[in-house]
Design a protein around this motif. Sequence first.
Motif, PDB file in Angstrom:
ATOM      1  N   GLY A  24       1.188  -0.577   0.128  1.00  0.00           N
ATOM      2  CA  GLY A  24      -0.191  -0.067   0.334  1.00  0.00           C
ATOM      3  C   GLY A  24       0.759   1.093   0.139  1.00  0.00           C
ATOM      4  O   GLY A  24       2.388   1.363   0.019  1.00  0.00           O
ATOM      5  N   LEU A  25      -0.124   2.269   0.639  1.00  0.00           N
ATOM      6  CA  LEU A  25       0.881   3.578  -0.238  1.00  0.00           C
ATOM      7  C   LEU A  25       2.741   3.726   1.034  1.00  0.00           C
ATOM      8  O   LEU A  25       2.926   4.568   0.859  1.00  0.00           O
ATOM      9  N   ASN A  26       1.702   2.791   1.934  1.00  0.00           N
ATOM     10  CA  ASN A  26       2.818   2.640   3.776  1.00  0.00           C
ATOM     11  C   ASN A  26       3.717   1.951   3.485  1.00  0.00           C
ATOM     12  O   ASN A  26       4.942   2.054   3.929  1.00  0.00           O
ATOM     13  N   THR A  27       3.827   1.365   2.859  1.00  0.00           N
ATOM     14  CA  THR A  27       5.169   0.140   2.046  1.00  0.00           C
ATOM     15  C   THR A  27       6.647   0.620   2.314  1.00  0.00           C
ATOM     16  O   THR A  27       6.594   2.111   1.407  1.00  0.00           O
ATOM     17  N   SER A  28       7.282   0.394   2.974  1.00  0.00           N
ATOM     18  CA  SER A  28       8.776   0.908   2.966  1.00  0.00           C
ATOM     19  C   SER A  28       8.771   0.409   1.317  1.00  0.00           C
ATOM     20  O   SER A  28       9.189  -0.548   0.457  1.00  0.00           O
ATOM     21  N   TYR A  59      10.142   3.196 -10.020  1.00  0.00           N
ATOM     22  CA  TYR A  59       9.657   3.127  -8.585  1.00  0.00           C
ATOM     23  C   TYR A  59       9.659   4.947  -8.769  1.00  0.00           C
ATOM     24  O   TYR A  59       8.949   5.136  -7.833  1.00  0.00           O
ATOM     25  N   ARG A  60      11.173   5.106  -8.063  1.00  0.00           N
ATOM     26  CA  ARG A  60      10.569   6.076  -6.739  1.00  0.00           C
ATOM     27  C   ARG A  60      10.615   7.160  -8.248  1.00  0.00           C
ATOM     28  O   ARG A  60      10.279   8.357  -7.595  1.00  0.00           O
ATOM     29  N   VAL A  61      10.618   7.052  -9.138  1.00  0.00           N
ATOM     30  CA  VAL A  61      10.239   8.110 -10.007  1.00  0.00           C
ATOM     31  C   VAL A  61       8.854   7.736 -10.172  1.00  0.00           C
ATOM     32  O   VAL A  61       8.489   8.964 -10.208  1.00  0.00           O
ATOM     33  N   LEU A  62       8.112   7.017 -10.803  1.00  0.00           N
ATOM     34  CA  LEU A  62       6.608   7.264 -11.113  1.00  0.00           C
ATOM     35  C   LEU A  62       6.714   7.789  -9.485  1.00  0.00           C
ATOM     36  O   LEU A  62       5.537   8.796  -9.677  1.00  0.00           O
ATOM     37  N   GLU A  63       6.699   7.383  -8.263  1.00  0.00           N
ATOM     38  CA  GLU A  63       6.285   7.496  -7.334  1.00  0.00           C
ATOM     39  C   GLU A  63       6.653   9.420  -7.038  1.00  0.00           C
ATOM     40  O   GLU A  63       5.540   9.528  -5.925  1.00  0.00           O
ATOM     41  N   LYS A  64       7.452   9.585  -7.446  1.00  0.00           N
ATOM     42  CA  LYS A  64       6.654  10.891  -7.116  1.00  0.00           C
ATOM     43  C   LYS A  64       6.059  11.869  -8.206  1.00  0.00           C
ATOM     44  O   LYS A  64       5.346  12.379  -7.266  1.00  0.00           O
ATOM     45  N   TYR A  65       5.941  11.375  -9.184  1.00  0.00           N
ATOM     46  CA  TYR A  65       4.536  12.111 -10.095  1.00  0.00           C
ATOM     47  C   TYR A  65       3.126  11.665  -9.047  1.00  0.00           C
ATOM     48  O   TYR A  65       2.645  12.508  -9.077  1.00  0.00           O
ATOM     49  N   TYR A  66       3.277  10.019  -8.984  1.00  0.00           N
ATOM     50  CA  TYR A  66       1.989   9.357  -8.081  1.00  0.00           C
ATOM     51  C   TYR A  66       1.814  10.413  -6.874  1.00  0.00           C
ATOM     52  O   TYR A  66       0.383  11.064  -6.811  1.00  0.00           O
TER      53      TYR A  66
END
Length: 77
Positions: A23-27, A64-71
Amino acid sequence: MQPPFSAGLTIFNAHQINLPRPGLNTSEADSERILSRYNGPPVTEDGKPNLPALQYGRELVGLYRVLEKYYRLSRNG
Protein backbone atom coordinates in the motif's frame (compact mmCIF):
# COMPACT_ATOMS: atom_id res chain seq x y z
CA MET A 1 -14.17 -6.83 -7.44
CA GLN A 2 -10.75 -8.28 -8.20
CA PRO A 3 -7.70 -5.97 -8.40
CA PRO A 4 -6.15 -5.51 -11.86
CA PHE A 5 -3.80 -8.36 -12.81
CA SER A 6 -0.56 -6.51 -12.03
CA ALA A 7 -1.91 -5.36 -8.66
CA GLY A 8 -3.09 -8.88 -7.89
CA LEU A 9 0.29 -10.28 -8.82
CA THR A 10 2.02 -7.75 -6.57
CA ILE A 11 -0.26 -8.75 -3.68
CA PHE A 12 0.47 -12.42 -4.38
CA ASN A 13 4.24 -11.81 -4.51
CA ALA A 14 4.10 -10.00 -1.17
CA HIS A 15 2.21 -12.95 0.30
CA GLN A 16 4.84 -15.38 -1.04
CA ILE A 17 7.58 -13.63 0.93
CA ASN A 18 5.47 -13.12 4.06
CA LEU A 19 4.88 -9.39 3.63
CA PRO A 20 1.53 -7.65 4.10
CA ARG A 21 -0.52 -6.43 1.16
CA PRO A 22 1.40 -3.50 -0.40
CA GLY A 23 0.00 0.00 0.00
CA LEU A 24 0.98 3.63 0.22
CA ASN A 25 2.86 3.01 3.47
CA THR A 26 4.95 0.09 2.18
CA SER A 27 8.64 0.82 2.73
CA GLU A 28 10.99 1.13 -0.20
CA ALA A 29 12.95 -1.91 1.06
CA ASP A 30 9.78 -4.02 1.10
CA SER A 31 8.80 -2.68 -2.33
CA GLU A 32 12.20 -3.79 -3.64
CA ARG A 33 11.71 -7.27 -2.14
CA ILE A 34 8.25 -7.54 -3.71
CA LEU A 35 9.53 -6.38 -7.11
CA SER A 36 12.41 -8.87 -6.87
CA ARG A 37 9.93 -11.67 -6.31
CA TYR A 38 8.59 -11.17 -9.85
CA ASN A 39 11.82 -12.81 -11.09
CA GLY A 40 11.84 -15.67 -8.64
CA PRO A 41 12.31 -16.49 -4.99
CA PRO A 42 14.95 -14.55 -3.03
CA VAL A 43 17.05 -17.70 -2.60
CA THR A 44 17.68 -20.59 -4.97
CA GLU A 45 16.93 -24.23 -4.22
CA ASP A 46 20.50 -24.69 -2.99
CA GLY A 47 20.07 -21.84 -0.46
CA LYS A 48 22.13 -19.23 -2.32
CA PRO A 49 20.85 -15.71 -3.06
CA ASN A 50 18.95 -15.48 -6.35
CA LEU A 51 21.17 -12.71 -7.70
CA PRO A 52 19.26 -12.04 -10.96
CA ALA A 53 15.99 -11.61 -9.06
CA LEU A 54 17.60 -9.39 -6.42
CA GLN A 55 19.28 -7.27 -9.12
CA TYR A 56 15.92 -6.90 -10.89
CA GLY A 57 14.37 -5.55 -7.70
CA ARG A 58 17.20 -3.06 -7.18
CA GLU A 59 16.89 -1.79 -10.75
CA LEU A 60 13.11 -1.61 -10.76
CA VAL A 61 12.87 0.23 -7.45
CA GLY A 62 14.72 3.11 -9.18
CA LEU A 63 11.89 3.37 -11.70
CA TYR A 64 9.42 3.06 -8.84
CA ARG A 65 11.05 6.11 -7.16
CA VAL A 66 10.58 8.23 -10.29
CA LEU A 67 6.97 7.17 -10.79
CA GLU A 68 6.14 7.61 -7.11
CA LYS A 69 7.42 11.18 -7.24
CA TYR A 70 4.70 12.02 -9.77
CA TYR A 71 2.01 9.84 -8.21
CA ARG A 72 2.59 11.59 -4.88
CA LEU A 73 1.98 14.95 -6.56
CA SER A 74 -1.30 13.63 -7.99
CA ARG A 75 -2.45 12.30 -4.62
CA ASN A 76 -1.49 15.41 -2.68
CA GLY A 77 -2.05 18.06 -5.35
